[in-house]
Design an enzyme around this catalytic site. Structure first.
Site, PDB file in Angstrom:
ATOM      1  N   SER A   1       0.463  -0.087   4.587  1.00 20.10           N
ATOM      2  CA  SER A   1       0.668  -1.515   4.336  1.00 20.10           C
ATOM      3  C   SER A   1       0.395  -2.397   5.544  1.00 20.10           C
ATOM      4  CB  SER A   1       2.098  -1.750   3.868  1.00 20.10           C
ATOM      5  OG  SER A   1       3.020  -1.268   4.829  1.00 20.10           O
TER       6      SER A   1
ATOM      7  N   LYS B   1       3.509  -5.673  -6.614  1.00 16.88           N
ATOM      8  CA  LYS B   1       2.387  -6.037  -5.725  1.00 16.88           C
ATOM      9  C   LYS B   1       1.175  -6.323  -6.619  1.00 16.88           C
ATOM     10  CE  LYS B   1       4.622  -3.242  -2.178  1.00 16.88           C
ATOM     11  NZ  LYS B   1       5.437  -4.251  -1.525  1.00 16.88           N
TER      12      LYS B   1
ATOM     13  N   GLU C   1       1.843   7.575   2.502  1.00 14.72           N
ATOM     14  CA  GLU C   1       1.370   6.477   1.659  1.00 14.72           C
ATOM     15  C   GLU C   1      -0.119   6.712   1.435  1.00 14.72           C
ATOM     16  OE1 GLU C   1       2.399   2.575   3.249  1.00 14.72           O
ATOM     17  OE2 GLU C   1       4.310   3.373   3.957  1.00 14.72           O
TER      18      GLU C   1
ATOM     19  N   ASN D   1       1.465  -9.808  -1.530  1.00 14.62           N
ATOM     20  CA  ASN D   1       0.888  -8.554  -2.028  1.00 14.62           C
ATOM     21  C   ASN D   1       0.456  -8.703  -3.486  1.00 14.62           C
ATOM     22  OD1 ASN D   1       1.549  -7.188   0.429  1.00 14.62           O
ATOM     23  ND2 ASN D   1       3.663  -7.159  -0.264  1.00 14.62           N
TER      24      ASN D   1
ATOM     25  N   HIS E   1       0.444   0.040  -2.208  1.00 15.00           N
ATOM     26  CA  HIS E   1      -0.628  -0.941  -1.952  1.00 15.00           C
ATOM     27  C   HIS E   1      -1.959  -0.528  -2.585  1.00 15.00           C
ATOM     28  CE1 HIS E   1       1.889  -3.381   0.654  1.00 15.00           C
ATOM     29  NE2 HIS E   1       2.470  -2.223   0.910  1.00 15.00           N
TER      30      HIS E   1
ATOM     31  N   ASP F   1       3.183   7.510  -1.840  1.00 21.61           N
ATOM     32  CA  ASP F   1       3.574   6.135  -2.161  1.00 21.61           C
ATOM     33  C   ASP F   1       2.287   5.319  -2.304  1.00 21.61           C
ATOM     34  OD1 ASP F   1       4.433   3.499  -2.138  1.00 21.61           O
ATOM     35  OD2 ASP F   1       6.038   3.858  -0.688  1.00 21.61           O
TER      36      ASP F   1
ATOM     37  N   HIS G   1       6.780   3.874   5.098  1.00 23.06           N
ATOM     38  CA  HIS G   1       7.557   2.651   4.883  1.00 23.06           C
ATOM     39  C   HIS G   1       9.064   2.850   5.114  1.00 23.06           C
ATOM     40  CE1 HIS G   1       9.127  -0.789   2.409  1.00 23.06           C
ATOM     41  NE2 HIS G   1       8.127  -1.386   3.030  1.00 23.06           N
TER      42      HIS G   1
END
Ligand SMILES: Cc1ncc(COP(=O)(O)O)c(C=O)c1O
Length: 374
Positions: free
Chosen positions: A171, A229, A167, A34, A199, A196, A121
């Site tokens: 991911s 990440k 998110e 990542n 990413h 979140d 997640h």
């Protein structure tokens, strides 16, 4: 008989089901990390680390933040991170996992509802399990499902606050949440919105400040930016209203009962945020790679991705693992992702685009993919 017989039995059972995992040395061109912007091993981070060390910063913090571990490097990072991500305040954690445990176990109260996307997640789910609130999932990125689930809970007598948790960029699927609609739902229903950005941070949204940046200043919005990440370091920043941040300092057990992260890394991170704000070159190079990967995917009959995460569904554990091994044997570090990380039947190769491989590796990886999937 050995005391370890039951544990050996568990490992054997995993083995028999093809689920025993082993830590492997890293090899092949990076299509698995990542470290999207290629910062982790960069000269920039080396320089920032050297400068932080030379300035006399300690590597270890020596204690929890509420005890003697509250080094000034944390406040400096948190002030700049709050400004960078457009929130009232920020709080630095040693990992995104610890930050999600903190958020979901400490903020929602006993009569509240945590309404989360079905694909959120594992660290968020673990946090919810530690907390006292009711937990309900809604269908992935389906705002109508979120609204219906919320209204059903109220109709059943739910009276507390609602915490809508998503998110911004998923991911394992590489797709973006419908954030505008989710933010509208949160506003309409008087709910908190937790996003979140693990990413997305450093890459997506205006200047890489995250997809939720337009909402980050609102008192009912909380964003989480992991720092291991795209930002290339370690840890996570929760960005929120100062009231919520103070509540976390007082209530979040993963914050209170844990040694503070490295002050050195906090200072390095501050440098990374300043670099990203001043120089978009890495972000633009990654976006160019995403576009190129989209063309390459289409050219071999695969669906392009909206982001730097490109899933190639290869259903079945054995098939998916075999495809990953074949790609690894050709020099590409591409991993198979299986249940329970993703739903059974949706096993996939997860291609993660980073700036780490040289430019020639991308077309070569797609040529290998075409061969392996044929
Ligand atoms: C969406 C999401 N949130 C949180 C985390 C946890 O972050 P960290 O790896 O910093 O513990 C991850 C990654 O592992 C993630 O993908």
């Amino acid at each position: 008989m050995s005391l370890l017989a039951p544990q050996r039995g568990l490992l054997d059972a995993l083995n028999q089901r093809g689920r025993r995992r082993m830590l492997q040395p890293v090899a092949g061109a990076d299509f698995a990390s990542n470290d999207y912007l290629g910062l982790a091993g960069s000269e920039l981070l080396r320089d920032l680390t050297r400068a932080a060390l030379d300035s006399g910063l300690p590597t270890g913090s020596g204690a929890a933040r509420l005890l003697r571990g509250n080094h000034p490097a944390f406040a400096a990072l948190e002030t700049e991170a709050a400004a960078h991500f457009g929130a009232g305040a920020a709080l630095y954690f040693g990992s995104g996992y610890a930050a999600n445990l903190a958020l979901f176990s400490a903020l929602p109260a006993a009569r509240d509802l945590v309404l989360h996307d079905a694909l959120i997640h594992a660290s968020a789910l673990d946090g919810m399990r530690l907390g006292p609130a009711t937990i309900r999932a809604f269908a992935h990125s389906d705002v109508d499902s979120a609204r219906d689930t919320l209204r059903n809970w109220r109709a059943e007598g739910g009276t507390g606050q609602v915490w809508l948790a998503v998110e911004s960029l998923y991911s394992m699927d590489g797709d973006f949440a419908p954030l505008d609609d989710l933010a509208a739902l949160a506003a309409e229903e008087g709910a908190f919105l937790i996003v979140d950005e693990a990413h997305a941070s450093g890459i997506w949204g205006d200047g890489g400040r995250g997809v939720a940046a337009p909402f980050a200043h609102l008192e009912h919005v909380v964003t989480l930016h992991t720092c291991g990440k795209a930002l290339g370091v370690q840890g996570a920043l929760i960005c929120a209203d100062p009231v919520l941040v103070e509540l976390l300092v007082n209530r979040a057990r993963s914050f209170i009962y844990s040694t503070a992260p490295s002050p050195l890394l906090a200072e390095v991170l501050r440098g990374v945020l300043a670099h990203l704000a001043a120089d978009p070159a890495r972000r633009l190079a990654l976006l160019a790679r995403v576009a190129q990967a989209g063309d390459l995917a289409r050219s071999i009959g695969l669906a392009p991705s909206q982001s730097q995460i490109l899933p190639v569904i290869v259903p079945g554990d054995t098939r998916c693992l075999a495809a990953a091994h074949a790609l690894q044997a050709r020099g590409f570090d591409i991993r198979a992702i299986r249940a329970p990380t993703v739903p059974k039947g949706t096993e996939r190769l997860r291609l993660s685009l980073t700036l780490n491989p040289d430019a020639a590796a991308l077309p070569a990886a797609f040529a290998a993919l075409q061969e392996v999937l044929a």
